[in-house]
Design a protein around this motif. Structure first.
Motif, short mmCIF file in Angstrom:
data_model
loop_
_atom_site.label_atom_id
_atom_site.label_comp_id
_atom_site.label_asym_id
_atom_site.label_seq_id
_atom_site.Cartn_x
_atom_site.Cartn_y
_atom_site.Cartn_z
N ALA A 333 0.72 -1.43 0.24
CA ALA A 333 -0.23 -0.08 -0.60
C ALA A 333 0.73 1.71 0.42
O ALA A 333 0.86 2.61 -0.67
N ALA A 334 1.53 1.52 0.51
CA ALA A 334 3.29 2.61 0.93
C ALA A 334 3.25 2.54 -0.42
O ALA A 334 3.62 3.80 -0.62
N ALA A 335 3.84 1.64 -1.17
CA ALA A 335 4.22 1.44 -3.33
C ALA A 335 2.78 2.26 -4.30
O ALA A 335 3.43 3.94 -4.38
N VAL A 336 1.91 1.97 -3.54
CA VAL A 336 0.59 2.85 -4.24
C VAL A 336 0.71 4.17 -4.02
O VAL A 336 0.76 5.18 -5.32
N VAL A 337 0.60 4.70 -2.81
CA VAL A 337 1.30 5.51 -2.05
C VAL A 337 2.24 6.97 -3.13
O VAL A 337 1.54 8.11 -3.87
N ALA A 338 3.39 6.17 -3.74
CA ALA A 338 4.32 6.03 -3.82
C ALA A 338 4.22 6.40 -5.61
O ALA A 338 4.51 7.79 -5.85
N LEU A 339 3.22 5.55 -5.71
CA LEU A 339 2.89 5.73 -7.33
C LEU A 339 1.61 6.74 -7.97
O LEU A 339 1.88 7.16 -9.08
N SER A 340 1.08 7.04 -6.80
CA SER A 340 0.60 7.65 -7.44
C SER A 340 0.61 9.41 -7.06
O SER A 340 -0.29 10.35 -7.40
N ASP A 341 1.59 9.44 -7.04
CA ASP A 341 2.45 11.57 -7.03
C ASP A 341 3.95 11.54 -7.90
O ASP A 341 3.88 10.42 -8.17
N LEU A 342 3.71 12.13 -8.84
CA LEU A 342 4.90 12.67 -9.88
C LEU A 342 6.39 12.79 -9.41
O LEU A 342 7.04 12.35 -9.76
N ALA A 343 6.33 13.80 -7.85
CA ALA A 343 7.35 13.86 -7.31
C ALA A 343 7.77 11.97 -6.75
O ALA A 343 7.10 11.48 -6.66
N ASN A 348 2.01 13.32 0.23
CA ASN A 348 1.48 12.63 1.77
C ASN A 348 1.23 11.23 1.70
O ASN A 348 0.70 10.63 2.95
N MET A 349 2.71 10.82 1.61
CA MET A 349 3.11 9.17 2.54
C MET A 349 3.09 9.90 4.02
O MET A 349 3.68 10.48 4.66
N VAL A 354 -1.31 5.21 3.87
CA VAL A 354 -1.03 3.82 4.09
C VAL A 354 -2.64 2.99 4.12
O VAL A 354 -2.50 2.18 3.49
N ASN A 355 -3.07 3.37 5.65
CA ASN A 355 -3.83 2.41 5.88
C ASN A 355 -4.76 2.77 4.99
O ASN A 355 -5.60 1.91 5.07
N ARG A 356 -4.95 4.11 4.58
CA ARG A 356 -6.57 4.14 3.90
C ARG A 356 -6.48 3.45 2.59
O ARG A 356 -7.51 3.63 2.35
N SER A 361 -9.27 -1.04 -0.35
CA SER A 361 -8.61 -1.92 -1.29
C SER A 361 -9.52 -2.92 -0.98
O SER A 361 -9.77 -3.60 -1.58
N LEU A 362 -9.90 -3.07 0.04
CA LEU A 362 -10.79 -4.05 0.53
C LEU A 362 -12.25 -4.01 0.47
O LEU A 362 -12.99 -4.48 1.19
N CYS A 363 -12.99 -2.79 0.04
CA CYS A 363 -13.95 -2.56 0.09
C CYS A 363 -14.60 -2.81 -1.60
O CYS A 363 -13.64 -2.73 -2.35
#
Length: 363
Positions: A333-343, A348-349, A354-356, A361-363
């Motif tokens: 999930a941390a990798a997903v947060v990283a992939l979601s920004d240009l920087a 926002n890490m 990450v828990n969000r 993903s469970l919904c």
């Protein structure tokens, strides 16, 4: 912790007796706002007693590269051999530094050992890392060397097309320098090493700190080969499939063969291995547990930095004493947060963000 709390904590680590007004002036906020943040940090147990005595945390040490990342992004499909309209951005990067920033933003006490020049890029990296909450007291600043730079160009799908790195300064992170920091390294909860280090530095660390959990990022196929003589010292190894094949000499035809590949590494002494399978997820293995966890779908903005965020997530979970599967899911999930920004590092890490992702993903 919030980003502002991380900034205040970084300043307090540099000067535990700093006045609240001085903190306010450095951060460009009011003294009353500083007082509120100090109270929050006290309530969280981060600050104890007068004089801003900081709680003794279990800390991680990251040893590796710190670069200035220069990223080119085409506005449409990349036309090779031509000038492409698009955007160019600069941000602090480097495998070791990226892991350290992600880990600090997740809330773990993090110390970075790297080398930068006393130039504009080096000063920018130092200041950025301190604002993110990384302890930079053990980083070398050199007058006679230039800060590393990493130039990458994305394709039209936001994946890396080509990259060039200038990391000569990292050779200055010598065995003698590492020996001078032995006391700090011996007290670490874990040590994270990236394979950009010189062969001599890697040999020293992997030969002398095996009693401390050593997390290793292979970086690339070429650099991963430096690790082969020292696999028995590695607690946690994070290669992709090609790097694992390079190290083991095995060729994997289908994923049913992954347990055998992982067992080869266990037989060499690696306690835990996390095989990155790209869009197919992660296969993790430790002596009594193996599993393939599917990737979390994500609209990728920038592929750079996802692996660094993943390893930071693993380290954060280890410091929190989480089970391996929980740590793996958190790291993905941390990798997903990283992939979601240009920087390279998503500003926002945080453990909250990450828990969000995990919850969604469970919904």
């Amino acid at each position: 912790m919030t980003e502002r709390e991380l900034e205040i904590l970084a300043l307090l680590k540099q000067d535990p007796l700093i006045a609240q007004q001085d903190l306010a002036d450095k951060l460009g906020i009011s003294r009353s706002a500083v007082a509120g943040h100090i109270m929050n940090l006290t309530n969280k147990g981060v600050i104890r007693g007068k004089g801003y005595i900081l709680a003794e945390n279990r800390y991680a040490v990251v040893i590796g590269g710190a670069n200035m990342d220069i990223l080119g992004r085409p506005a449409a499909n990349l036309r090779v051999g031509d000038s492409n309209p698009g955007s160019v951005s600069c941000s602090p990067g480097g495998v070791g530094r990226n892991i350290a920033e992600n880990l600090a933003r997740l809330g773990s006490d993090t110390r970075l050992v790297t080398a930068v020049g006393k130039d504009a890029y080096g000063q920018q990296i130092i200041e950025h890392c301190q604002r993110a909450g990384i302890d930079m007291k053990n980083t070398l600043q050199l007058n006679d060397a230039l800060t590393s730079t990493y130039l990458s160009v994305l394709d039209g799908d936001s994946d890396m097309h080509v990259a060039i790195n200038d990391m000569a300064i990292l050779e200055r992170l010598s065995v003698d320098v590492l020996k001078s920091q032995q006391a700090m390294l011996k007290r670490a909860e874990l040590i994270i090493v990236d394979a950009n280090l010189s062969e001599a530095a890697l040999a020293y660390l992997l030969s002398n700190y095996a009693e401390i959990p050593l997390f290793v990022d292979t970086v690339s196929c070429a650099k991963a080969t430096k690790l082969k003589p020292y696999l028995n010292a590695i607690h946690t190894l994070k290669p992709n499939l090609k790097e694992a094949e390079q190290l083991s000499g095995m060729v994997i035809e289908n994923y049913s063969e992954l347990p055998g590949l992982a067992n080869w590494f266990h037989n060499q002494g690696v306690e835990r291995i996390f095989l990155s399978l790209g869009a197919d997820g992660v296969f993790y293995s430790e002596p009594n547990e193996q599993a393939l966890i599917p990737a979390i779908p994500v609209a990728m903005v920038n592929a750079n930095g996802a692996g660094d965020a993943f390893l930071a997530g693993l380290a954060h979970g280890f410091i929190q004493d989480w089970p391996t599967r929980k740590s793996t899911e958190f790291a993905m999930a941390a990798a997903v947060v990283a992939l979601s920004d240009l920087a390279t590092i998503n500003p926002n890490m945080s453990e909250i963000s990450v828990n969000r992702v995990i919850k969604e993903s469970l919904c």
